[in-house]
Design an enzyme around this catalytic site. Structure first.
Site, PDB file in Angstrom:
ATOM      1  N   ARG A  66      35.174 -11.846  -6.695  1.00  0.00           N
ATOM      2  CA  ARG A  66      34.381 -11.170  -5.554  1.00  0.00           C
ATOM      3  C   ARG A  66      33.910  -9.804  -6.076  1.00  0.00           C
ATOM      4  O   ARG A  66      33.425  -8.933  -5.542  1.00  0.00           O
ATOM      5  CB  ARG A  66      35.092 -10.836  -4.439  1.00  0.00           C
ATOM      6  CG  ARG A  66      34.663 -11.963  -3.125  1.00  0.00           C
ATOM      7  CD  ARG A  66      35.690 -11.829  -2.097  1.00  0.00           C
ATOM      8  NE  ARG A  66      35.343 -12.298  -0.796  1.00  0.00           N
ATOM      9  CZ  ARG A  66      35.702 -13.097  -0.253  1.00  0.00           C
ATOM     10  NH1 ARG A  66      36.183 -14.156  -0.746  1.00  0.00           N
ATOM     11  NH2 ARG A  66      35.372 -13.423   1.062  1.00  0.00           N
ATOM     12  N   ARG A  86      32.316 -18.976  15.263  1.00  0.00           N
ATOM     13  CA  ARG A  86      33.578 -19.272  14.563  1.00  0.00           C
ATOM     14  C   ARG A  86      34.797 -18.553  15.010  1.00  0.00           C
ATOM     15  O   ARG A  86      35.771 -19.167  15.280  1.00  0.00           O
ATOM     16  CB  ARG A  86      33.550 -19.069  12.878  1.00  0.00           C
ATOM     17  CG  ARG A  86      34.890 -19.557  12.313  1.00  0.00           C
ATOM     18  CD  ARG A  86      34.674 -19.530  10.793  1.00  0.00           C
ATOM     19  NE  ARG A  86      34.957 -18.270  10.274  1.00  0.00           N
ATOM     20  CZ  ARG A  86      34.895 -17.808   9.010  1.00  0.00           C
ATOM     21  NH1 ARG A  86      34.246 -18.606   8.168  1.00  0.00           N
ATOM     22  NH2 ARG A  86      34.980 -16.627   8.435  1.00  0.00           N
ATOM     23  N   ARG A  90      32.353  -6.769   6.341  1.00  0.00           N
ATOM     24  CA  ARG A  90      32.318  -7.848   5.372  1.00  0.00           C
ATOM     25  C   ARG A  90      31.038  -8.166   4.475  1.00  0.00           C
ATOM     26  O   ARG A  90      31.019  -8.173   3.566  1.00  0.00           O
ATOM     27  CB  ARG A  90      33.141  -9.066   5.938  1.00  0.00           C
ATOM     28  CG  ARG A  90      34.582  -9.016   5.980  1.00  0.00           C
ATOM     29  CD  ARG A  90      35.063  -9.934   7.205  1.00  0.00           C
ATOM     30  NE  ARG A  90      34.997 -11.111   6.876  1.00  0.00           N
ATOM     31  CZ  ARG A  90      35.005 -12.406   7.570  1.00  0.00           C
ATOM     32  NH1 ARG A  90      34.742 -11.842   9.020  1.00  0.00           N
ATOM     33  NH2 ARG A  90      34.699 -13.656   7.057  1.00  0.00           N
ATOM     34  N   ARG A 108      40.024 -16.113  14.108  1.00  0.00           N
ATOM     35  CA  ARG A 108      40.204 -15.523  12.960  1.00  0.00           C
ATOM     36  C   ARG A 108      40.350 -13.832  13.232  1.00  0.00           C
ATOM     37  O   ARG A 108      39.347 -13.382  13.803  1.00  0.00           O
ATOM     38  CB  ARG A 108      39.531 -15.767  11.752  1.00  0.00           C
ATOM     39  CG  ARG A 108      40.248 -16.711  10.770  1.00  0.00           C
ATOM     40  CD  ARG A 108      39.300 -17.122   9.515  1.00  0.00           C
ATOM     41  NE  ARG A 108      38.851 -16.180   8.682  1.00  0.00           N
ATOM     42  CZ  ARG A 108      38.103 -16.148   7.581  1.00  0.00           C
ATOM     43  NH1 ARG A 108      37.870 -17.452   6.952  1.00  0.00           N
ATOM     44  NH2 ARG A 108      37.768 -15.278   6.822  1.00  0.00           N
ATOM     45  N   LYS A 149      30.711 -21.906   2.818  1.00  0.00           N
ATOM     46  CA  LYS A 149      31.490 -21.906   1.544  1.00  0.00           C
ATOM     47  C   LYS A 149      32.815 -22.886   1.792  1.00  0.00           C
ATOM     48  O   LYS A 149      32.549 -23.997   1.070  1.00  0.00           O
ATOM     49  CB  LYS A 149      32.017 -20.810   0.935  1.00  0.00           C
ATOM     50  CG  LYS A 149      31.173 -19.845   0.571  1.00  0.00           C
ATOM     51  CD  LYS A 149      31.645 -18.462  -0.367  1.00  0.00           C
ATOM     52  CE  LYS A 149      32.738 -17.797   0.526  1.00  0.00           C
ATOM     53  NZ  LYS A 149      32.107 -16.929   1.369  1.00  0.00           N
TER      54      LYS A 149
END
Ligand code: AMP
Length: 186
Positions: free
Chosen positions: A87, A126, A143, A132, A13
């Site tokens: 969301r 990632r 998630r 992160r 996204k």
């Protein structure tokens, strides 16, 4: 034009939204980025960080406060691109009523689709690059669960209004981008 961009974590996204924001000259509103910016040195910031680090959604009221404030910006007058928002059904309903009060509405909802196994691989890759806090194997699973239980119903909500454009996110980013532009311009 107001575009909502929805997809599971790791679907790409952020990458697409940055390009779309430039292409259509509308601001990119990522609630994830806005929430990550909340200072961890304040009580509210610490609460937000705990939700993010655990892979859970921040409270609707808090997210709406941030979004409403951001929408007051002059740059949002001609439209914007919502990334990772709404969301939950409650956020979607509150966004609709907020926009309606300004004679505005969501024009299109892009659903970026990527298979689950691919998402996990991408997020773990990632994690190596960006570090992160919420890209750990355990948090990634949470998630994804949160996406299925709380965000997937938002797709049904918009589908009922005929606003959804489904995009196959397995292809290279350039192809995905071209496809999205074609759909929006059509
Ligand atoms: P993202 O950068 O979009 O992947 O978001 C990272 C994290 O920020 C999410 O896992 C949530 O904890 C939080 N977050 C982002 N957007 C929202 C939202 N619209 N509602 C609630 N929590 C959010």
């Amino acid at each position: 034009m107001r575009i909502v961009f929805i997809g599971p974590p790791g679907a790409g996204k952020g990458t697409q939204c940055r390009r779309l924001s430039t292409h259509f000259a509308i601001p990119h509103l990522s609630t994830g980025e806005m929430l990550r910016k909340a200072s961890r040195d304040t009580p509210v910031g610490r609460v937000v960080a705990a939700y993010i680090d655990n892979g859970q959604l921040a409270p609707d009221a808090l997210v709406m406060r941030i979004v409403r404030k951001r929408l007051q910006g002059d740059d949002c007058r001609q439209g914007c691109l919502f990334d990772g928002f709404p969301r939950t059904i409650i956020q979607a309903e509150l966004l609709d009523s907020h926009l309606a009060a300004m004679q505005q509405r969501v024009d299109v909802v892009l659903e970026l689709q990527v298979a689950e196994a691919e998402l996990v691989d991408r997020l773990l890759a990632r994690a190596e690059v960006e570090g992160r806090e919420d890209d750990t194997a355990e948090t990634i699973q949470r998630r994804l669960q949160v996406f299925h239980s709380q965000t997937a119903p938002v797709l049904d909500y918009y589908s009922g209004r005929g606003l959804i454009e489904q995009i196959d996110g397995h292809r290279p980013p350039d192809e995905v981008f071209d496809e999205i532009c074609r759909r929006i311009e059509a």
